[in-house]
Motif scaffolding. Sequence first.
Motif, PDB file in Angstrom:
ATOM      1  N   UNK A  97      54.458  39.210  46.495  1.00 31.67           N
ATOM      2  CA  UNK A  97      53.835  37.993  47.015  1.00 31.67           C
ATOM      3  C   UNK A  97      53.318  38.178  48.429  1.00 31.67           C
ATOM      4  N   UNK A  98      54.077  38.870  49.276  1.00 29.62           N
ATOM      5  CA  UNK A  98      53.596  39.149  50.630  1.00 29.62           C
ATOM      6  C   UNK A  98      52.332  40.007  50.595  1.00 29.62           C
ATOM      7  N   UNK A 102      48.579  38.917  52.022  1.00 28.46           N
ATOM      8  CA  UNK A 102      47.824  39.687  53.005  1.00 28.46           C
ATOM      9  C   UNK A 102      46.445  40.059  52.463  1.00 28.46           C
ATOM     10  N   UNK A 103      46.400  40.420  51.204  1.00 30.34           N
ATOM     11  CA  UNK A 103      45.108  40.723  50.576  1.00 30.34           C
ATOM     12  C   UNK A 103      44.205  39.504  50.610  1.00 30.34           C
ATOM     13  N   UNK A 104      44.756  38.344  50.267  1.00 29.30           N
ATOM     14  CA  UNK A 104      43.949  37.124  50.206  1.00 29.30           C
ATOM     15  C   UNK A 104      43.542  36.626  51.598  1.00 29.30           C
ATOM     16  N   UNK A 105      44.192  37.143  52.637  1.00 29.20           N
ATOM     17  CA  UNK A 105      43.745  36.804  53.991  1.00 29.20           C
ATOM     18  C   UNK A 105      42.449  37.513  54.351  1.00 29.20           C
ATOM     19  N   UNK A 128      54.008  43.553  36.557  1.00 23.81           N
ATOM     20  CA  UNK A 128      54.048  42.428  35.609  1.00 23.81           C
ATOM     21  C   UNK A 128      53.501  41.143  36.219  1.00 23.81           C
ATOM     22  N   UNK A 129      53.361  41.092  37.535  1.00 19.66           N
ATOM     23  CA  UNK A 129      52.862  39.903  38.222  1.00 19.66           C
ATOM     24  C   UNK A 129      51.346  39.937  38.436  1.00 19.66           C
ATOM     25  N   UNK A 130      50.719  41.057  38.119  1.00 22.33           N
ATOM     26  CA  UNK A 130      49.272  41.188  38.316  1.00 22.33           C
ATOM     27  C   UNK A 130      48.494  40.255  37.390  1.00 22.33           C
ATOM     28  N   UNK A 131      47.281  39.862  37.795  1.00 25.85           N
ATOM     29  CA  UNK A 131      46.426  39.111  36.868  1.00 25.85           C
ATOM     30  C   UNK A 131      46.204  39.883  35.571  1.00 25.85           C
ATOM     31  N   UNK A 132      46.071  39.169  34.490  1.00 23.28           N
ATOM     32  CA  UNK A 132      45.953  39.809  33.174  1.00 23.28           C
ATOM     33  C   UNK A 132      44.778  40.769  33.102  1.00 23.28           C
ATOM     34  N   UNK A 133      43.683  40.439  33.794  1.00 26.11           N
ATOM     35  CA  UNK A 133      42.481  41.252  33.684  1.00 26.11           C
ATOM     36  C   UNK A 133      42.514  42.516  34.546  1.00 26.11           C
TER      37      UNK A 133
END
Length: 341
Positions: A97-98, A102-105, A128-133
């Motif tokens: 999540x961290x 940071x990526x989304x910043x 397992x938390x990555x977006x499906x695509x």
Amino acid sequence: MASSPTYRTILITLLIALFSPWRGNAQMPMPPKIPIWDANQITLRLQKVAENIYAVVPSTAGSETTLGIPQATTAGFVVGSNGVLLIETMINKRLYGQLIKLLRSVTSKPIIYAVNTSDHGDHCFGNYLLPEQTIVIQNEFCHNNLTGNYEAIKQFMITLFGAGRGIEESVHRPANLVVPLDQHMKIDMGGGTTVELINVGTAQSPADLFVRVRRSDRTVWWVGNPFIAESPTIPWLFDGYFLDPVSNLKQIYDMIGEDDVVVPGHGRITDKDGIRFTIDYVLALQDKVTRAVESGLSLVQTQETVTMEEFNKGYQLFNWLHFNFNVPNAYKDISNQKLRR
């Protein structure tokens, strides 16, 4: 590699060894501190290393790496024309999540690719938390080993990094693309940025994958577990291999340019000279253990003789790694090489 032990065998052997009699009477020591670093306490920081190229490192890496204090996993990402290539997904949901925050910043673009440089859980358990695509990329052995041994690897990680750190929650997400042994994969991210994924074979384990990001003005490497960090850190050669790592570490080191940026697996951002300590250590260990084998010394005698105090510069895990894994694996490989002559 056909004659090498399977990774399942290595894991089971290691776990048995951690709790079995060692040198006759004493129990083989665990690391001096468990967890080695605490995934529930780590804070990650963003560092821009070139246009559209970012490293993510533990907040303590700058101050603690050269003091010999083990650091959490480094990561990073490359922002391309149409999306992002992520490097590592961390050990648990908290650190994943961290990383994503940071990526989304920096960008709202989708995560197209996620690369794991190792099958050790601190590099891939967040998959397992990555977006499906998102397209997950690993070296071929890494994919096969995680597919066949995920629960055993989880238990191994819990042994070293502690229960209650979110490791238990991870579930296997297989790779979508794999890089076979001795192969490279190139990804054009657009805007003059190319990512190359390099599988030279075992540099720590057979699951290693090196990441080279190139722009006209900068080359940045993610070198993962094979190059843990700068001095005084020594390599973690506890996956059962030595001679292959010596050769492949040198091969990658020779590919790195003097002006390239190097992001180690668990330390502050550095350069080629900053990871030279790893090369010096494995070459010196090879020389000293070869001399011991040629002199007819037993493993115990070699452990007592090959202390390599010149490399013991304050790394907290030096004795645990050097005497319990690095020397024995060097002795095994060099002895076997002698028998094949």
